[in-house]
Scaffold this active site. Structure first.
Site, PDB file in Angstrom:
ATOM      1  N   LEU A   1       0.844  -1.201   0.000  1.00  0.00           N
ATOM      2  CA  LEU A   1       0.000   0.000   0.000  1.00  0.00           C
ATOM      3  C   LEU A   1       0.873   1.242   0.000  1.00  0.00           C
ATOM      4  O   LEU A   1       1.944   1.256   0.610  1.00  0.00           O
ATOM      5  CB  LEU A   1      -0.870   0.031   1.263  1.00  0.00           C
ATOM      6  CG  LEU A   1      -2.019  -0.967   1.366  1.00  0.00           C
ATOM      7  CD1 LEU A   1      -2.622  -0.910   2.764  1.00  0.00           C
ATOM      8  CD2 LEU A   1      -3.087  -0.657   0.334  1.00  0.00           C
TER       9      LEU A   1
ATOM     10  N   LYS B   1      -4.978  -0.679  10.323  1.00  0.00           N
ATOM     11  CA  LYS B   1      -3.849  -1.324   9.662  1.00  0.00           C
ATOM     12  C   LYS B   1      -3.191  -2.202  10.722  1.00  0.00           C
ATOM     13  O   LYS B   1      -2.533  -1.704  11.640  1.00  0.00           O
ATOM     14  CB  LYS B   1      -2.868  -0.285   9.131  1.00  0.00           C
ATOM     15  CG  LYS B   1      -1.752  -0.899   8.324  1.00  0.00           C
ATOM     16  CD  LYS B   1      -0.978   0.189   7.594  1.00  0.00           C
ATOM     17  CE  LYS B   1       0.042  -0.383   6.637  1.00  0.00           C
ATOM     18  NZ  LYS B   1       0.953  -1.343   7.208  1.00  0.00           N
TER      19      LYS B   1
ATOM     20  N   LYS C   1      -9.927   2.532   1.970  1.00  0.00           N
ATOM     21  CA  LYS C   1     -10.174   1.952   0.650  1.00  0.00           C
ATOM     22  C   LYS C   1     -11.423   2.600   0.045  1.00  0.00           C
ATOM     23  O   LYS C   1     -12.405   2.796   0.762  1.00  0.00           O
ATOM     24  CB  LYS C   1     -10.406   0.436   0.773  1.00  0.00           C
ATOM     25  CG  LYS C   1      -9.191  -0.301   1.326  1.00  0.00           C
ATOM     26  CD  LYS C   1      -9.471  -1.743   1.694  1.00  0.00           C
ATOM     27  CE  LYS C   1      -8.250  -2.339   2.367  1.00  0.00           C
ATOM     28  NZ  LYS C   1      -8.489  -3.617   3.040  1.00  0.00           N
TER      29      LYS C   1
HETATM   30  S1  IVH Z   1      -5.193  -4.154   2.170  1.00  0.00           S
HETATM   31  C1  IVH Z   1      -4.006  -4.622  -2.140  1.00  0.00           C
HETATM   32  N1  IVH Z   1      -6.020  -3.896   4.657  1.00  0.00           N
HETATM   33  O1  IVH Z   1      -0.450  -3.551   5.293  1.00  0.00           O
HETATM   34  C2  IVH Z   1      -4.442  -4.404  -0.745  1.00  0.00           C
HETATM   35  N2  IVH Z   1      -3.706  -4.313   4.274  1.00  0.00           N
HETATM   36  O2  IVH Z   1       1.455  -1.776   3.944  1.00  0.00           O
HETATM   37  C3  IVH Z   1      -3.379  -4.671   0.219  1.00  0.00           C
HETATM   38  N3  IVH Z   1      -2.375  -4.520   6.314  1.00  0.00           N
HETATM   39  O3  IVH Z   1       0.774  -5.842   2.975  1.00  0.00           O
HETATM   40  C4  IVH Z   1      -3.702  -4.814   1.578  1.00  0.00           C
HETATM   41  N4  IVH Z   1      -4.018  -4.224   7.734  1.00  0.00           N
HETATM   42  O4  IVH Z   1      -0.001  -6.742   5.253  1.00  0.00           O
HETATM   43  C5  IVH Z   1      -4.965  -4.110   3.840  1.00  0.00           C
HETATM   44  N5  IVH Z   1      -6.868  -3.678   6.811  1.00  0.00           N
HETATM   45  C6  IVH Z   1      -5.837  -3.908   5.997  1.00  0.00           C
HETATM   46  C7  IVH Z   1      -4.539  -4.131   6.491  1.00  0.00           C
HETATM   47  C8  IVH Z   1      -3.495  -4.321   5.589  1.00  0.00           C
HETATM   48  C9  IVH Z   1      -2.720  -4.463   7.607  1.00  0.00           C
HETATM   49  C10 IVH Z   1      -0.992  -4.736   5.827  1.00  0.00           C
HETATM   50  C11 IVH Z   1      -0.862  -5.765   4.742  1.00  0.00           C
HETATM   51  C12 IVH Z   1      -0.174  -5.051   3.604  1.00  0.00           C
HETATM   52  C13 IVH Z   1       0.473  -3.891   4.298  1.00  0.00           C
HETATM   53  C14 IVH Z   1       0.710  -2.759   3.347  1.00  0.00           C
END
Ligand code: IVH
Length: 722
Positions: free
Chosen positions: A96, A132, A340
């Protein structure tokens, strides 16, 4: 016989029936084998397991065309170790983009507006805000609703297969719940949490709908270690003088990548899922992120409850502000908020950069550091005499809590930082849990400061401190005389996993040690109502409760007692291994280095410490006294594993075909009980192939490799079982 069309189709439907049942049985057998071999926590009795296994075997015998190499009947005693084979992700795992400030969020929205070519410069998009989670991302694959594979992120394209370890996570469902599907293939999940007013009719509607399981589901989520588990894990590691984890994320990652799933199971990991790809020709993808999350929940996957769909960037900012402090009360660490765009159609229009989707962003909370004054450096003496320095600080707010103390780790760290009393220091919550001193603000150092001199004497008993061998810690070597060590030992003794003496806490122990009521562990069993009542603020009722708890601790299992003794490097799980292998304290005390090292999971360092512990006169006397006072010193008769001579030590067996007198599992158990190893496939390392009826191709392979082949009676002879 001439087959009619009718008999052909009934044969076909018979095969189909058998195939379904076989598939079901294989999954069940695999699951129970995993519980039995890998976790050491069977959910079925051996007899019940045998019923399943035999049904599978007999169906496969009737329908040999359905036998596949992966069937559990073809793999004797699946070894518990995981290999971490590389797995290519079906859909790459992206990362992200970060927003470090609220302005960055606004810039992101401006990029969305440009990317979508919309007129309105101040649009109010629907967003979904999620925590997150600070763990490690994983990809889970479910085929027809059954969990088949889980992998780490790796480089985003290829990760590591950690399926077996993931199976130990209690909140990860092995099987999903089917979901209601509308005739046009839309999943009827959005009603569950969105509107309550219409939920009745929608619930009625979905009750009449067909429930289906999508053919293939890819789930993305985050494995994390709950803060509570992290704290107790580190406490346990510290007790055993082992390196602690810096933060829950490292602990989660280290635990998920254990070679032995039993170790992962002991680490109490958990999971939140946040993304789903449905791969099924007849079922449509959910149309929004809110629906994605609802679908995950409807399938029975864990979804973080604070998630919120909001309208407009201001509401996103409110969410970020709302959680900025409150997040520290959650039992999992978060390092930001993932935002998102809700509408899936917009995702396709925006697309991805090479490493992240344009429709999502991670807002990161600022790092949790603060400046404050170092007022003092104090020293704590642990159970094994290790002396650790702690900085006492002018109170400062950090990550939502007031911090007054921070760790300085050890003497080397103090020297490295050149930290002095009166210095202004920067403190940080490492992984936002344990505050530590990061550095000194030299420009703010008082002119009259002097280098800190590390003490040479134990702050509790005054005896000389020493460094032993290569260790970085200084220790008080006055093991039996130092009051601080005594208190720590007693605290360890009463602990939940140890003797579990309820109602006796740290303060009471300090009182008891001070009053010389308890000098060593056996003194707990000499306490009386009268002696307890001499303590300040002790009432009759509490005294009676304490005596009852002490009394019942005499019946604690041997493993708990061994753990309670606080032998260095002997944690709860090693204590269990020792208790299981030797059945009594006496036998453990007499065990040789070789005997102990023969146990998987026990190495030389542990064995040496056990031997050294029992070599000390004080410790032997303690155990004698405990036994005299009625503390149980052996495993209950009915739970004892009979220790047989290790006549098959170093020998590797493969059992194939059906034996007459023994079930295959029993044969494997018999081999293991004699120190041998039972594996599934014939290789150069195999010493014996045991052959029963209908053996299959393994015999040929063994002949090729010149491996000794035993029939059942020869095998029984070798086992010395008539
Ligand atoms: S969405 C394509 N949602 O953050 C979408 N990621 O810095 C990718 N992460 O690799 C992920 N909580 O390991 C998403 N609620 C959440 C999240 C999350 C933690 C982590 C995930 C990702 C990283 C990116």
């Amino acid at each position: 016989m001439v087959e009619t069309a009718g008999s052909q189709s009934s044969h076909a439907s018979q095969i189909e029936g058998a195939r379904l049942r076989i598939e079901q049985l294989r999954k069940e057998v695999e699951h129970h084998r995993f519980c039995y071999y890998a976790l050491d926590a069977p959910e079925l009795s051996d007899a019940d397991f045998d019923i399943l296994y035999r049904e599978l075997e007999s169906l496969e015998q009737q329908f040999p065309e359905l036998i596949v190499p992966e069937s559990p009947t073809q793999r004797v005693g699946a070894a518990p170790s995981t290999e971490f084979t590389p797995v290519r992700h079906r859909i790459p795992m992206l990362s992200l983009a970060n927003a470090m400030s609220k302005d960055d969020l606004l810039e992101w929205q401006e990029r969305l507006v440009r990317g979508l070519e919309i007129e309105d410069k101040e649009p109010t998009f629907d967003f979904v805000c999620e925590h997150k989670i600070d763990g490690l991302s994983i990809a889970l694959t479910y085929e027809n609703g059954v969990f088949v594979r889980g992998a780490t992120r790796g480089n985003g394209e290829v990760g590591e297969d950690v399926t077996l370890n993931l199976k130990t996570i209690k909140s990860l469902p092995q099987k999903l719940k089917p979901v209601a599907v509308l005739p046009d293939g839309t999943l009827a999940v959005s009603s569950s949490s969105s509107s309550s007013s219409s939920s009745n009719t929608e619930a009625d509607l979905s009750a009449n709908l067909e429930r289906r399981m999508p053919a293939l589901i890819e789930v993305r989520g985050e494995v994390y270690m709950p803060v509570s588990s992290f704290t107790s894990l580190n406490n346990a590691l510290r007790e055993e003088n082992e390196a602690v984890f810096a933060n829950p994320r490292n602990a989660a990652s280290g635990s998920l990548r254990q070679k032995d799933p039993r170790k992962t199971a002991a680490r109490k990991l958990s999971l939140w899922t946040y993304f789903i790809y449905v791969i099924d020709e007849q079922i449509k993808q959910p149309k929004s992120q809110a629906d994605n999350l609802n679908l995950l929940a409807a399938l029975g996957l864990p979804v973080e409850p604070s998630r919120q769909k909001v309208n407009g960037l201001d509401k996103v900012r409110d969410f970020v502000d709302h959680w900025s402090d409150l997040r520290h009360d959650l039992d999992y660490q978060t390092d930001g908020v993932v935002i998102k765009l809700d509408d899936r159609k917009l995702w396709d229009r925006l697309g991805n950069t090479s490493h992240s989707p344009r429709w999502a962003i991670a807002f990161k909370y600022p790092p949790e550091e603060a400046e404050t004054k170092l007022e003092d450096i104090c020293f704590e003496v642990g159970r094994t005499g290790a002396v650790t320095p702690t900085a006492w600080l002018a109170p400062v707010t950090l990550a939502g809590t007031t911090v007054k103390r921070a760790t300085l780790h050890n003497a080397d760290q103090i020297a490295r930082l050149d930290v002095r009393l009166g210095d202004t220091v920067v403190v940080r919550k490492a992984g936002e849990i344990i505050p530590e001193v990061v550095c000194v603000k030299f420009d703010k150092r008082p002119a009259d400061s002097a280098p800190f001199v590390y003490p040479t004497e134990c702050p509790a008993c005054g005896s000389a401190l020493a460094r032993v061998g290569e260790e970085v810690v200084f220790r008080c070597l006055n093991v039996h005389g130092c009051p601080a060590q005594k208190v720590r030992r007693m605290i360890h003794w009463v602990g939940k996993e140890a003797m579990n003496i309820d109602g006796v806490g740290e303060m009471l122990i300090e009182q008891m040690v001070k009053a010389h009521l308890v000098e060593k562990q056996s003194d707990f069993y000499r306490l009386t109502e009268e002696s307890l009542l001499t303590l300040e603020r002790m009432g009759k009722k509490s005294a009676m409760n304490i005596l009852a708890a002490v009394e019942s601790s005499k019946q604690r299992p041997l493993a708990a007692l061994v753990f309670a003794l606080g032998i260095r490097h002997v944690g709860a799980s090693v204590a269990e291994l020792l208790a299981d292998r030797f059945n009594s304290m006496d036998a453990i005390a007499k065990a040789t280095l070789e005997e102990m090292c023969a146990i998987e999971g026990v190495g030389t360092v542990i064995a040496e410490n056990v031997i050294e512990f029992f070599a000390q006169e004080e410790n032997r006397a303690l155990i004698f006294e405990l036994a005299e006072l009625g503390v149980k010193m052996e495993v209950d008769q009915d739970k004892q594993a009979i220790v047989l001579p290790q006549s098959l030590a170093g020998k590797t067996f493969v059992v194939t075909g059906t034996l007459e007198k023994l079930e295959r599992l029993e044969a494997e158990k018999a081999i293991k009980a004699r120190g041998g190893k039972a594996t599934s496939s014939v290789s150069k390392k195999t010493d014996y192939l045991v052959v029963g009826a209908n053996p299959g191709s393994k015999v040929e392979k063994a002949q090729e490799l010149g491996i000794k082949i035993l029939d059942e009676s020869e095998f029984l002879e070798l086992l010395e079982m008539p």
